[in-house]
Design a protein around this motif. Sequence first.
Motif, PDB file in Angstrom:
ATOM      1  N   PHE A   1     -28.665  19.227 -16.755  1.00  0.00           N
ATOM      2  CA  PHE A   1     -27.548  20.164 -16.841  1.00  0.00           C
ATOM      3  C   PHE A   1     -27.608  21.263 -15.784  1.00  0.00           C
ATOM      4  CE2 PHE A   1     -28.001  18.242 -21.028  1.00  0.00           C
ATOM      5  CZ  PHE A   1     -26.720  17.745 -21.197  1.00  0.00           C
ATOM      6  N   GLU A   2     -28.600  21.220 -14.929  1.00  0.00           N
ATOM      7  CA  GLU A   2     -28.678  22.119 -13.784  1.00  0.00           C
ATOM      8  C   GLU A   2     -29.562  21.478 -12.732  1.00  0.00           C
ATOM      9  OE1 GLU A   2     -30.273  25.784 -15.193  1.00  0.00           O
ATOM     10  OE2 GLU A   2     -32.259  24.960 -15.554  1.00  0.00           O
ATOM     11  N   ARG A   3     -29.400  21.955 -11.513  1.00  0.00           N
ATOM     12  CA  ARG A   3     -30.174  21.390 -10.411  1.00  0.00           C
ATOM     13  C   ARG A   3     -31.618  21.881 -10.535  1.00  0.00           C
ATOM     14  NH1 ARG A   3     -33.218  19.887  -6.390  1.00  0.00           N
ATOM     15  NH2 ARG A   3     -32.286  19.291  -4.412  1.00  0.00           N
ATOM     16  N   PRO A   4     -32.583  20.957 -10.642  1.00  0.00           N
ATOM     17  CA  PRO A   4     -33.979  21.382 -10.713  1.00  0.00           C
ATOM     18  C   PRO A   4     -34.448  21.933  -9.367  1.00  0.00           C
ATOM     19  CG  PRO A   4     -33.839  18.993 -10.653  1.00  0.00           C
ATOM     20  CD  PRO A   4     -32.432  19.505 -10.723  1.00  0.00           C
ATOM     21  N   ALA A   5     -35.557  22.648  -9.402  1.00  0.00           N
ATOM     22  CA  ALA A   5     -36.133  23.168  -8.156  1.00  0.00           C
ATOM     23  C   ALA A   5     -36.451  22.002  -7.225  1.00  0.00           C
ATOM     24  CB  ALA A   5     -37.397  23.961  -8.459  1.00  0.00           C
ATOM     25  N   PRO A   6     -36.189  22.159  -5.944  1.00  0.00           N
ATOM     26  CA  PRO A   6     -36.509  21.088  -4.994  1.00  0.00           C
ATOM     27  C   PRO A   6     -37.999  20.743  -5.032  1.00  0.00           C
ATOM     28  CG  PRO A   6     -35.103  22.729  -3.962  1.00  0.00           C
ATOM     29  CD  PRO A   6     -35.524  23.291  -5.290  1.00  0.00           C
ATOM     30  N   ARG A   7     -38.279  19.456  -4.863  1.00  0.00           N
ATOM     31  CA  ARG A   7     -39.664  18.983  -4.849  1.00  0.00           C
ATOM     32  C   ARG A   7     -40.152  18.900  -3.406  1.00  0.00           C
ATOM     33  NH1 ARG A   7     -39.494  13.462  -7.582  1.00  0.00           N
ATOM     34  NH2 ARG A   7     -41.735  13.624  -7.538  1.00  0.00           N
ATOM     35  N   PRO A   8     -41.400  19.266  -3.174  1.00  0.00           N
ATOM     36  CA  PRO A   8     -41.923  19.173  -1.803  1.00  0.00           C
ATOM     37  C   PRO A   8     -42.008  17.713  -1.356  1.00  0.00           C
ATOM     38  CG  PRO A   8     -43.683  19.712  -3.358  1.00  0.00           C
ATOM     39  CD  PRO A   8     -42.398  19.746  -4.123  1.00  0.00           C
ATOM     40  N   MET A   9     -41.804  17.511  -0.074  1.00  0.00           N
ATOM     41  CA  MET A   9     -41.881  16.157   0.465  1.00  0.00           C
ATOM     42  C   MET A   9     -42.209  16.209   1.939  1.00  0.00           C
ATOM     43  SD  MET A   9     -37.877  15.175   0.475  1.00  0.00           S
ATOM     44  CE  MET A   9     -36.761  16.548   0.521  1.00  0.00           C
ATOM     45  N   GLY A  10     -42.700  15.113   2.428  1.00  0.00           N
ATOM     46  CA  GLY A  10     -42.976  14.998   3.851  1.00  0.00           C
ATOM     47  C   GLY A  10     -41.722  14.611   4.615  1.00  0.00           C
ATOM     48  N   ARG A  11     -41.868  14.499   5.904  1.00  0.00           N
ATOM     49  CA  ARG A  11     -40.740  14.119   6.757  1.00  0.00           C
ATOM     50  C   ARG A  11     -40.437  12.628   6.584  1.00  0.00           C
ATOM     51  NH1 ARG A  11     -39.198  12.109  11.497  1.00  0.00           N
ATOM     52  NH2 ARG A  11     -37.612  13.213  12.693  1.00  0.00           N
ATOM     53  N   VAL A  12     -39.170  12.314   6.503  1.00  0.00           N
ATOM     54  CA  VAL A  12     -38.730  10.927   6.386  1.00  0.00           C
ATOM     55  C   VAL A  12     -37.882  10.591   7.598  1.00  0.00           C
ATOM     56  CG1 VAL A  12     -37.329   9.316   5.037  1.00  0.00           C
ATOM     57  CG2 VAL A  12     -38.829  10.933   3.874  1.00  0.00           C
ATOM     58  N   ASP A  13     -38.207   9.505   8.248  1.00  0.00           N
ATOM     59  CA  ASP A  13     -37.489   9.075   9.446  1.00  0.00           C
ATOM     60  C   ASP A  13     -36.307   8.192   9.033  1.00  0.00           C
ATOM     61  OD1 ASP A  13     -36.784   8.562  12.074  1.00  0.00           O
ATOM     62  OD2 ASP A  13     -38.250   6.944  12.311  1.00  0.00           O
ATOM     63  N   ALA A  14     -35.280   8.827   8.480  1.00  0.00           N
ATOM     64  CA  ALA A  14     -34.085   8.104   8.028  1.00  0.00           C
ATOM     65  C   ALA A  14     -32.917   9.079   8.038  1.00  0.00           C
ATOM     66  CB  ALA A  14     -34.294   7.534   6.626  1.00  0.00           C
ATOM     67  N   THR A  15     -31.739   8.523   7.960  1.00  0.00           N
ATOM     68  CA  THR A  15     -30.508   9.312   7.954  1.00  0.00           C
ATOM     69  C   THR A  15     -29.637   8.867   6.790  1.00  0.00           C
ATOM     70  OG1 THR A  15     -30.593   9.387  10.373  1.00  0.00           O
ATOM     71  CG2 THR A  15     -28.502   9.976   9.342  1.00  0.00           C
ATOM     72  N   LEU A  16     -29.017   9.825   6.113  1.00  0.00           N
ATOM     73  CA  LEU A  16     -28.071   9.502   5.047  1.00  0.00           C
ATOM     74  C   LEU A  16     -26.674   9.469   5.647  1.00  0.00           C
ATOM     75  CD1 LEU A  16     -27.988   8.979   1.974  1.00  0.00           C
ATOM     76  CD2 LEU A  16     -27.375  11.396   1.714  1.00  0.00           C
ATOM     77  N   VAL A  17     -25.991   8.321   5.502  1.00  0.00           N
ATOM     78  CA  VAL A  17     -24.691   8.108   6.146  1.00  0.00           C
ATOM     79  C   VAL A  17     -23.626   7.887   5.078  1.00  0.00           C
ATOM     80  CG1 VAL A  17     -23.403   6.635   7.742  1.00  0.00           C
ATOM     81  CG2 VAL A  17     -25.840   7.069   8.136  1.00  0.00           C
ATOM     82  N   PRO A  18     -22.564   8.708   5.067  1.00  0.00           N
ATOM     83  CA  PRO A  18     -21.476   8.480   4.102  1.00  0.00           C
ATOM     84  C   PRO A  18     -20.591   7.314   4.546  1.00  0.00           C
ATOM     85  CG  PRO A  18     -20.977  10.375   5.488  1.00  0.00           C
ATOM     86  CD  PRO A  18     -22.340   9.895   5.893  1.00  0.00           C
ATOM     87  N   HIS A  19     -20.015   6.608   3.557  1.00  0.00           N
ATOM     88  CA  HIS A  19     -19.131   5.473   3.830  1.00  0.00           C
ATOM     89  C   HIS A  19     -17.884   5.608   2.964  1.00  0.00           C
ATOM     90  CE1 HIS A  19     -22.169   3.159   6.103  1.00  0.00           C
ATOM     91  NE2 HIS A  19     -23.010   3.758   5.288  1.00  0.00           N
ATOM     92  N   ALA A  20     -16.809   6.129   3.539  1.00  0.00           N
ATOM     93  CA  ALA A  20     -15.539   6.203   2.825  1.00  0.00           C
ATOM     94  C   ALA A  20     -14.904   4.814   2.862  1.00  0.00           C
ATOM     95  CB  ALA A  20     -14.623   7.228   3.492  1.00  0.00           C
ATOM     96  N   ALA A  21     -14.443   4.324   1.722  1.00  0.00           N
ATOM     97  CA  ALA A  21     -13.821   2.995   1.621  1.00  0.00           C
ATOM     98  C   ALA A  21     -14.655   1.939   2.334  1.00  0.00           C
ATOM     99  CB  ALA A  21     -12.394   3.028   2.168  1.00  0.00           C
ATOM    100  N   PRO A  22     -15.893   1.724   1.886  1.00  0.00           N
ATOM    101  CA  PRO A  22     -16.782   0.792   2.593  1.00  0.00           C
ATOM    102  C   PRO A  22     -16.277  -0.645   2.565  1.00  0.00           C
ATOM    103  CG  PRO A  22     -17.717   1.391   0.475  1.00  0.00           C
ATOM    104  CD  PRO A  22     -16.515   2.276   0.682  1.00  0.00           C
ATOM    105  N   ASP A  23     -16.653  -1.369   3.608  1.00  0.00           N
ATOM    106  CA  ASP A  23     -16.366  -2.799   3.677  1.00  0.00           C
ATOM    107  C   ASP A  23     -17.074  -3.485   2.510  1.00  0.00           C
ATOM    108  OD1 ASP A  23     -15.551  -5.278   5.399  1.00  0.00           O
ATOM    109  OD2 ASP A  23     -17.666  -5.577   4.877  1.00  0.00           O
ATOM    110  N   LEU A  24     -16.371  -4.347   1.808  1.00  0.00           N
ATOM    111  CA  LEU A  24     -16.919  -4.965   0.602  1.00  0.00           C
ATOM    112  C   LEU A  24     -18.076  -5.913   0.896  1.00  0.00           C
ATOM    113  CD1 LEU A  24     -13.650  -5.609  -1.430  1.00  0.00           C
ATOM    114  CD2 LEU A  24     -15.117  -3.578  -1.407  1.00  0.00           C
ATOM    115  N   ASP A  25     -17.995  -6.673   1.974  1.00  0.00           N
ATOM    116  CA  ASP A  25     -19.095  -7.579   2.326  1.00  0.00           C
ATOM    117  C   ASP A  25     -20.344  -6.783   2.698  1.00  0.00           C
ATOM    118  OD1 ASP A  25     -17.606  -9.874   1.824  1.00  0.00           O
ATOM    119  OD2 ASP A  25     -16.934 -10.064   3.905  1.00  0.00           O
TER     120      ASP A  25
END
Length: 195
Positions: free
Chosen positions: A23-47
């Motif tokens: 019911f609320e955002r918990p405190a952020p958890r510590p983490m190391g660096r991740v070599d990745a990117t989060l990419v949004p997809h509006a109306a993604p291709d179904l295949d």
Amino acid sequence: MKSEFWEVPEGQIAAVVTHLQMFERPAPRPMGRVDATLVPHAAPDLDWYRDLFMRVGGQDWMWFSRLGMNDAELAAILHRDDVHIYSVQKDGRDEGMLELDFRVSGECELGYFGLTSAMVGTGAGRWLMEQALDLAWAQPISRFHVHTCTLDSPQALPFYVRSGFQAYARQIEVADDPRKAGVLPMDSAPQLPII
């Protein structure tokens, strides 16, 4: 203490489903660096979506609900403005997925969340959850919820609890075995025998 057993008909599978919420955002958890990117997809291709869904959860964990939908059914969910689809990209390849469902006013459901085997154990799960928490709670919600089941990775439930979700309900789900129905390959989820 008494226990009972119920028969699962031939050609079907059963799972224990656990529902969790916060019911609320918990405190952020510590983490190391991740070599990745989060990419949004509006109306993604179904295949594209089906391929990623299969690589994240279909082969190993018997994710099947979206794979059994026809194009119109799937597009009716994925192409909505209040369903947000993201992929985790590493080296130009999609290796994870995040689906946030805001169709119920004031709530967000963590619809699908997972990584391919190439990303498991890299810290990307914690990183992706922090992204999910930021994106969900940036919207006007008062509840963030998810469910997982015994067909999923055994790491899923404790991971959600460590991320701040609390279990509040449990159900038994019985469904046609998607391997026998032709939705998943017969060698999917070998840890669950075909009966």
